[in-house]
Design a protein around this motif. Sequence first.
Motif, PDB file in Angstrom:
ATOM      1  N   GLY A 190       0.800  -1.216   0.000  1.00 53.53           N
ATOM      2  CA  GLY A 190       0.000   0.000   0.000  1.00 53.53           C
ATOM      3  C   GLY A 190       0.830   1.263   0.000  1.00 53.53           C
ATOM      4  O   GLY A 190       0.425   2.285  -0.549  1.00 53.53           O
ATOM      5  N   ARG A 191       1.993   1.210   0.635  1.00 53.05           N
ATOM      6  CA  ARG A 191       2.900   2.363   0.647  1.00 53.05           C
ATOM      7  C   ARG A 191       3.570   2.567  -0.710  1.00 53.05           C
ATOM      8  O   ARG A 191       3.864   3.697  -1.106  1.00 53.05           O
ATOM      9  N   LEU A 192       3.780   1.450  -1.425  1.00 56.97           N
ATOM     10  CA  LEU A 192       4.530   1.537  -2.678  1.00 56.97           C
ATOM     11  C   LEU A 192       3.639   1.744  -3.894  1.00 56.97           C
ATOM     12  O   LEU A 192       4.105   2.226  -4.927  1.00 56.97           O
ATOM     13  N   THR A 193       2.376   1.364  -3.782  1.00 55.70           N
ATOM     14  CA  THR A 193       1.481   1.445  -4.931  1.00 55.70           C
ATOM     15  C   THR A 193       0.147   2.042  -4.512  1.00 55.70           C
ATOM     16  O   THR A 193      -0.235   1.997  -3.345  1.00 55.70           O
ATOM     17  N   GLU A 194      -0.566   2.562  -5.491  1.00 53.69           N
ATOM     18  CA  GLU A 194      -1.926   3.058  -5.258  1.00 53.69           C
ATOM     19  C   GLU A 194      -2.749   2.761  -6.492  1.00 53.69           C
ATOM     20  O   GLU A 194      -2.370   3.144  -7.602  1.00 53.69           O
ATOM     21  N   VAL A 195      -3.844   2.063  -6.316  1.00 46.79           N
ATOM     22  CA  VAL A 195      -4.702   1.711  -7.442  1.00 46.79           C
ATOM     23  C   VAL A 195      -5.892   2.663  -7.494  1.00 46.79           C
ATOM     24  O   VAL A 195      -6.082   3.500  -6.619  1.00 46.79           O
ATOM     25  N   SER A 196      -6.691   2.528  -8.528  1.00 46.38           N
ATOM     26  CA  SER A 196      -7.816   3.437  -8.740  1.00 46.38           C
ATOM     27  C   SER A 196      -8.936   3.189  -7.732  1.00 46.38           C
ATOM     28  O   SER A 196      -8.982   2.158  -7.062  1.00 46.38           O
ATOM     29  N   ASP A 197      -9.850   4.153  -7.656  1.00 50.92           N
ATOM     30  CA  ASP A 197     -11.020   4.001  -6.797  1.00 50.92           C
ATOM     31  C   ASP A 197     -11.818   2.755  -7.171  1.00 50.92           C
ATOM     32  O   ASP A 197     -12.344   2.056  -6.306  1.00 50.92           O
ATOM     33  N   ALA A 198     -11.918   2.500  -8.464  1.00 50.91           N
ATOM     34  CA  ALA A 198     -12.670   1.330  -8.914  1.00 50.91           C
ATOM     35  C   ALA A 198     -12.023   0.047  -8.424  1.00 50.91           C
ATOM     36  O   ALA A 198     -12.713  -0.872  -7.963  1.00 50.91           O
ATOM     37  N   ALA A 199     -10.702  -0.021  -8.517  1.00 46.44           N
ATOM     38  CA  ALA A 199     -10.009  -1.222  -8.066  1.00 46.44           C
ATOM     39  C   ALA A 199     -10.171  -1.421  -6.566  1.00 46.44           C
ATOM     40  O   ALA A 199     -10.349  -2.551  -6.087  1.00 46.44           O
ATOM     41  N   VAL A 200     -10.125  -0.335  -5.797  1.00 46.64           N
ATOM     42  CA  VAL A 200     -10.342  -0.436  -4.349  1.00 46.64           C
ATOM     43  C   VAL A 200     -11.739  -0.973  -4.067  1.00 46.64           C
ATOM     44  O   VAL A 200     -11.936  -1.817  -3.186  1.00 46.64           O
ATOM     45  N   GLY A 201     -12.726  -0.496  -4.826  1.00 50.26           N
ATOM     46  CA  GLY A 201     -14.081  -0.996  -4.650  1.00 50.26           C
ATOM     47  C   GLY A 201     -14.182  -2.487  -4.898  1.00 50.26           C
ATOM     48  O   GLY A 201     -14.866  -3.215  -4.167  1.00 50.26           O
ATOM     49  N   LEU A 202     -13.475  -2.976  -5.913  1.00 52.81           N
ATOM     50  CA  LEU A 202     -13.487  -4.406  -6.205  1.00 52.81           C
ATOM     51  C   LEU A 202     -12.790  -5.201  -5.109  1.00 52.81           C
ATOM     52  O   LEU A 202     -13.237  -6.295  -4.737  1.00 52.81           O
ATOM     53  N   LEU A 203     -11.707  -4.654  -4.579  1.00 56.11           N
ATOM     54  CA  LEU A 203     -11.006  -5.331  -3.485  1.00 56.11           C
ATOM     55  C   LEU A 203     -11.894  -5.418  -2.238  1.00 56.11           C
ATOM     56  O   LEU A 203     -11.929  -6.446  -1.547  1.00 56.11           O
TER      57      LEU A 203
END
Length: 245
Positions: A190-203
């Motif tokens: 999480g410190r090294l990468t950040e994904v899109s809002d959509a990807a967070v929703g899927l996770l």
Amino acid sequence: MEAEHPLLALGAAVALALTHLLAGRLGSLSAVPRSRWLSAAGGVSVAYVFVHLLPELSEAQDAVAEEAEGVLPFLESHVYLLALAGLSLFYGVEIASRRSRAASRGGDDATGPAAFWLSIGSFATYNALIGYLLLHREDPGSTSLILFAVAIAVHFVVNDHGLRAHHKAAYDRIGRWLLAASVLGGWVAGRLTEVSDAAVGLLIAFLAGGVVLNVLKEELPEERQSRFGAFVLGVLVYAALLEAI
């Protein structure tokens, strides 16, 4: 999406890792009838999913639909399929563990190596996802982080109890350490990468499905003699807390 404060999230990740390492010392949780504390912990976890996580999915759906348009049309209105996938995956892992225990030839009622690594690998991925979401959630902030961490900590106690029952000494020797490390590994990711809002929703959807299955598989079997009153109390108290804050 605004990221969580890294030091607060790290503290939560360390606390969750320690939960896996120390939960085995709560020997009274293994009693039958099922410990009221375990049933209450399951209620807390389920309340968090239905009162907090699932409403977040409806908000995330718009972001998923926007990003999926023309690329992943199947997901445009099916974010809840990820919740179903999470539930189905961990149901499969549970069935594999039970069958392995039934076929055990060592006399210790423990799973074999294949079922052990399937289970630990699945839960390590699950824990890494949780570690990542400590930093990147739909609702950032210290209060949200604390509510998330508390719900997941008691959920880990429930998971730990079930995993130890399936895997016996192998879980204490190897499994719990890998699960503790995977939470911290998720925080690092999480410190090294950040994904899109959509990807967070899927996770989050996948996590929600996994939490529901992993709680109910521990509460529903008749031999557990679960405490329905304690489960409902956990649901009501944590749901009320989530609604009040």
